[in-house]
Write a protein that holds these residues in place. Structure first.
Motif: not given
Length: 313
Positions: A71, A74, A79-80, A117-118, A121-122, A127
């Motif tokens: 996490q 990344y 970023d998004e 990225y996934l 995010k979580n 996940t």
């Protein structure tokens, strides 16, 4: 300047703190880097090492640490909207030496970034479980690479010394042991390694269906030796251990050598004319760089602690 963290640097960030604390810490790091004009990029090799441990038992320290570190990696480098990553050595060499854009390798890099990225995010077990098929492929790649290294080095040792035993070359032969060390520390060894790596890239490209001129000339070998001296120096160190006694590649994490060598391909390089700095606390990697750039270490490689001091954290 561009900065790249190795596996243990990201694990250092998250050591002994919660996920929320780790996120806050990497935000502070990014803020300080921005102030100094430093842009963090990810190494796909590092990412794959971290992600491979998400196949471990979920209660294990490796799993817990690498979930947080994945996490953080990344968030550090993306970023998004996007993520920044440096090409794998085979991607770079395919283009630099053979003018081929290795789309297969590029797609691998993108897939690894998207997995991170996934998770960013979580970052949950759910996940991880939802992407276990992709993670297992990464784990198999890592495990297969390390096993192949052990097998090839053992085969090399038996060819070099018919009396090879206990993972030691020329155990009772001081003369040949000295000659072996002389050879692996020579320019000839660098050239042989360079030619072998370039040949491996050519074969990989052919296997993937690319049309390529497989002639590897002296100019290409010389260029590789000049450009990747730190990784070659690291390989020299590794081979020199084979005379020191019981350097068993089937135990511990000694086969990690193959990934450290790939990471060291960044040393002395630049991206878009920005120099690249590596952050690692691995003493052997520092020794390899010191052997090549004795006067430029401060701008090329730092330990995690040195880098945090440099940022003022």
């Amino acid at each position: 300047m561009i900065v790249v963290f190795d596996t243990n640097a990201y694990r250092n960030i998250v050591s002994r703190i919660s996920k929320d604390e780790a996120v806050a810490k990497v935000v502070d790091i990014k803020h300080k880097e921005f102030e100094k004009g430093i842009i963090p990029f990810m190494s796909t090799t590092v990412a794959m090492e971290l992600l491979s441990h998400l196949c471990d038992v979920k209660t294990s320290r490796n799993y817990q640490s690498c979930l947080k570190a994945s996490q953080v990696m990344y968030l550090h480098c993306g970023d998004e909207k996007e993520f920044r990553l440096l090409p794998l050595p085979e991607t770079q060499i395919s283009y630099e030496y053979f003018n081929i854009k290795n789309i297969h390798s590029f797609n691998t890099q993108q897939a690894v970034g998207q997995l991170l990225y996934l998770i960013a995010k979580n970052p949950t077990d759910e996940t991880v479980d939802s992407k276990m098929s992709e993670l297992q492929k990464i784990r198999n790649f890592i495990d297969t690479g390390e096993q192949m290294l052990a097998n090839e080095i053992e085969r090399f040792c038996r060819m070099t010394d018919p009396t090879f035993t206990d993972w030691t070359i020329f155990k009772n032969d001081a003369k040949n042991r000295s000659e072996f060390l002389k050879n692996v520390r020579s320019e000839k060894f660098y050239k042989i390694t360079a030619e072998a790596y370039l040949t491996a890239v050519v074969q990989d490209l052919k296997n993937k269906g690319y049309a390529i001129n497989s002639n590897i000339d002296e100019t290409m070998i010389f260029k590789y030796v000049e450009n990747y001296k730190a990784s070659l120096q690291f390989r020299t160190w590794f081979f020199s251990q084979l005379v020191n006694g019981n350097f068993d590649l089937t135990k511990g994490s000694r086969t990690n050598f193959v990934w450290d060598e790939l990471i060291l391909h960044f040393i002395g390089q630049s991206c878009n004319n920005d120099p690249i700095m590596l952050v690692t606390s691995d003493g052997r990697m520092h020794d390899a760089v010191r052997g090549v750039y004795p006067n430029g270490l401060d701008t090329i490689i730092k330990t995690y602690e040195e880098y945090m001091d440099f940022l003022g954290l």
